[in-house]
Design a protein around this motif. Structure first.
Motif, PDB file in Angstrom:
ATOM      1  N   ASP A  95       0.808  -1.226   0.000  1.00  0.00           N
ATOM      2  CA  ASP A  95       0.000   0.000   0.000  1.00  0.00           C
ATOM      3  C   ASP A  95       0.843   1.279   0.000  1.00  0.00           C
ATOM      4  N   VAL A  96       2.095   1.181  -0.413  1.00  0.00           N
ATOM      5  CA  VAL A  96       2.976   2.351  -0.490  1.00  0.00           C
ATOM      6  C   VAL A  96       3.200   2.694  -1.958  1.00  0.00           C
ATOM      7  N   ASN A  97       3.151   3.980  -2.256  1.00  0.00           N
ATOM      8  CA  ASN A  97       3.517   4.485  -3.574  1.00  0.00           C
ATOM      9  C   ASN A  97       4.819   5.261  -3.421  1.00  0.00           C
ATOM     10  N   ILE A  98       5.637   5.223  -4.457  1.00  0.00           N
ATOM     11  CA  ILE A  98       6.948   5.860  -4.393  1.00  0.00           C
ATOM     12  C   ILE A  98       7.138   6.752  -5.619  1.00  0.00           C
ATOM     13  N   PRO A 173      21.591   8.023   1.161  1.00  0.00           N
ATOM     14  CA  PRO A 173      21.022   7.531   2.414  1.00  0.00           C
ATOM     15  C   PRO A 173      21.906   7.874   3.606  1.00  0.00           C
ATOM     16  N   ILE A 174      21.300   7.876   4.784  1.00  0.00           N
ATOM     17  CA  ILE A 174      22.043   8.117   6.014  1.00  0.00           C
ATOM     18  C   ILE A 174      22.765   6.845   6.448  1.00  0.00           C
ATOM     19  N   GLU A 175      22.050   5.710   6.418  1.00  0.00           N
ATOM     20  CA  GLU A 175      22.654   4.428   6.804  1.00  0.00           C
ATOM     21  C   GLU A 175      22.891   3.572   5.557  1.00  0.00           C
ATOM     22  N   SER A 176      21.841   3.150   4.916  1.00  0.00           N
ATOM     23  CA  SER A 176      21.859   2.485   3.610  1.00  0.00           C
ATOM     24  C   SER A 176      20.459   2.682   3.039  1.00  0.00           C
ATOM     25  N   LEU A 177      20.295   2.519   1.736  1.00  0.00           N
ATOM     26  CA  LEU A 177      18.976   2.733   1.144  1.00  0.00           C
ATOM     27  C   LEU A 177      17.920   1.858   1.807  1.00  0.00           C
ATOM     28  N   GLU A 178      18.210   0.564   1.920  1.00  0.00           N
ATOM     29  CA  GLU A 178      17.190  -0.329   2.462  1.00  0.00           C
ATOM     30  C   GLU A 178      16.923  -0.070   3.947  1.00  0.00           C
ATOM     31  N   LYS A 179      17.952   0.292   4.708  1.00  0.00           N
ATOM     32  CA  LYS A 179      17.736   0.578   6.133  1.00  0.00           C
ATOM     33  C   LYS A 179      17.021   1.913   6.327  1.00  0.00           C
ATOM     34  N   ASP A 180      17.342   2.906   5.507  1.00  0.00           N
ATOM     35  CA  ASP A 180      16.624   4.183   5.569  1.00  0.00           C
ATOM     36  C   ASP A 180      15.158   3.981   5.180  1.00  0.00           C
ATOM     37  N   MET A 181      14.916   3.154   4.160  1.00  0.00           N
ATOM     38  CA  MET A 181      13.545   2.853   3.760  1.00  0.00           C
ATOM     39  C   MET A 181      12.787   2.196   4.913  1.00  0.00           C
ATOM     40  N   ARG A 182      13.415   1.241   5.572  1.00  0.00           N
ATOM     41  CA  ARG A 182      12.773   0.557   6.705  1.00  0.00           C
ATOM     42  C   ARG A 182      12.420   1.552   7.808  1.00  0.00           C
ATOM     43  N   THR A 183      13.331   2.472   8.097  1.00  0.00           N
ATOM     44  CA  THR A 183      13.068   3.478   9.132  1.00  0.00           C
ATOM     45  C   THR A 183      11.866   4.337   8.757  1.00  0.00           C
ATOM     46  N   ILE A 184      11.843   4.830   7.530  1.00  0.00           N
ATOM     47  CA  ILE A 184      10.740   5.678   7.071  1.00  0.00           C
ATOM     48  C   ILE A 184       9.419   4.910   7.087  1.00  0.00           C
ATOM     49  N   LEU A 185       9.409   3.709   6.513  1.00  0.00           N
ATOM     50  CA  LEU A 185       8.166   2.959   6.350  1.00  0.00           C
ATOM     51  C   LEU A 185       7.646   2.362   7.648  1.00  0.00           C
ATOM     52  N   SER A 186       8.512   2.230   8.637  1.00  0.00           N
ATOM     53  CA  SER A 186       8.052   1.719   9.937  1.00  0.00           C
ATOM     54  C   SER A 186       7.581   2.850  10.842  1.00  0.00           C
ATOM     55  N   GLY A 187       7.655   4.101  10.362  1.00  0.00           N
ATOM     56  CA  GLY A 187       7.132   5.239  11.107  1.00  0.00           C
ATOM     57  C   GLY A 187       8.089   5.801  12.148  1.00  0.00           C
ATOM     58  N   LYS A 188       9.327   5.351  12.120  1.00  0.00           N
ATOM     59  CA  LYS A 188      10.307   5.885  13.067  1.00  0.00           C
ATOM     60  C   LYS A 188      10.803   7.239  12.576  1.00  0.00           C
ATOM     61  N   GLU A 189      11.384   8.013  13.477  1.00  0.00           N
ATOM     62  CA  GLU A 189      11.897   9.325  13.121  1.00  0.00           C
ATOM     63  C   GLU A 189      13.066   9.172  12.146  1.00  0.00           C
TER      64      GLU A 189
END
Length: 196
Positions: A95-98, A173-189
């Motif tokens: 349910d995410v659009n990019i 990315p700050i950490e890595s693309l996939e880890k930054d994506m996980r942070t954003i999509l999980s609702g973390k700051e």
């Protein structure tokens, strides 16, 4: 033919965020039409330095043009995404659009865009939920796709759910693309590289 104004850098920009010199360019005819809107061009190119750049809506096929396929295919093949993080991304991407704003002329975009596609493929992301916009050096398109999006650096990857922006990765990315994506999509700051 319709003429467009784009900015051409006096020197190659490492940080894909500014340039000074304007030059006129003529639109090329190497485009295809989208199936959703037969009048909407996709993978349109304009002259750029000794080659071309994509400008406007694009898709993965555009990266297989001679001017782009070497950096795209090499970057894609060489990137090894963190498999554990990618597994965690799979349910978060539902349910995410990019929207991705990138410049084929930009070194940061050339590095991050193939990596991003590799992550999406590994996560089985539905590519129909991805909008790729290729911009000039002044971060614009003839159609104004960038308007209201605050695109200051490229690539800019924006994640949406229910038409609401969840967050964005800007330039790198700050950490890595996939880890930054996980942070954003999980609702973390999450603060991108240019966040105040």
């Amino acid at each position: 033919m319709k003429k467009l104004f784009i900015i051409l850098a006096a020197t190659f920009l490492v940080a894909c965020n500014s340039s000074k010199e304007k030059n006129k360019v003529k639109k090329s005819t190497s485009t295809e039409m989208t199936s959703e809107n037969p009048k909407e061009k996709i993978n349109d190119t304009v002259p750029y330095e000794d080659s071309v750049m994509l400008l406007g809506k694009a898709n993965r096929k555009g990266f297989q043009m001679d001017a782009f396929k070497d950096w795209f295919n090499t970057g894609y093949a060489d990137y090894k995404a963190d498999s554990e993080t990618v597994e965690q991304l799979k349910p978060l991407l539902k349910d995410v659009n990019i929207s991705v704003f990138m410049g084929t002329w930009c070194e940061d975009s050339q590095r991050e865009t193939p990596h991003f596609y590799k992550i999406l493929d590994d996560a089985d992301f539905d590519e129909s939920k991805l909008t790729l916009i290729t911009v000039s050096e002044e971060k614009t398109t003839p159609q104004g796709f960038e308007e209201g999006k605050n695109i200051t650096n490229v690539p800019t990857i924006i994640f949406y759910k229910n038409e609401k922006e969840l967050g964005r990765i800007v330039e790198y990315p700050i950490e890595s693309l996939e880890k930054d994506m996980r942070t954003i999509l999980s609702g973390k700051e999450y603060k991108h590289a240019y966040a105040e």
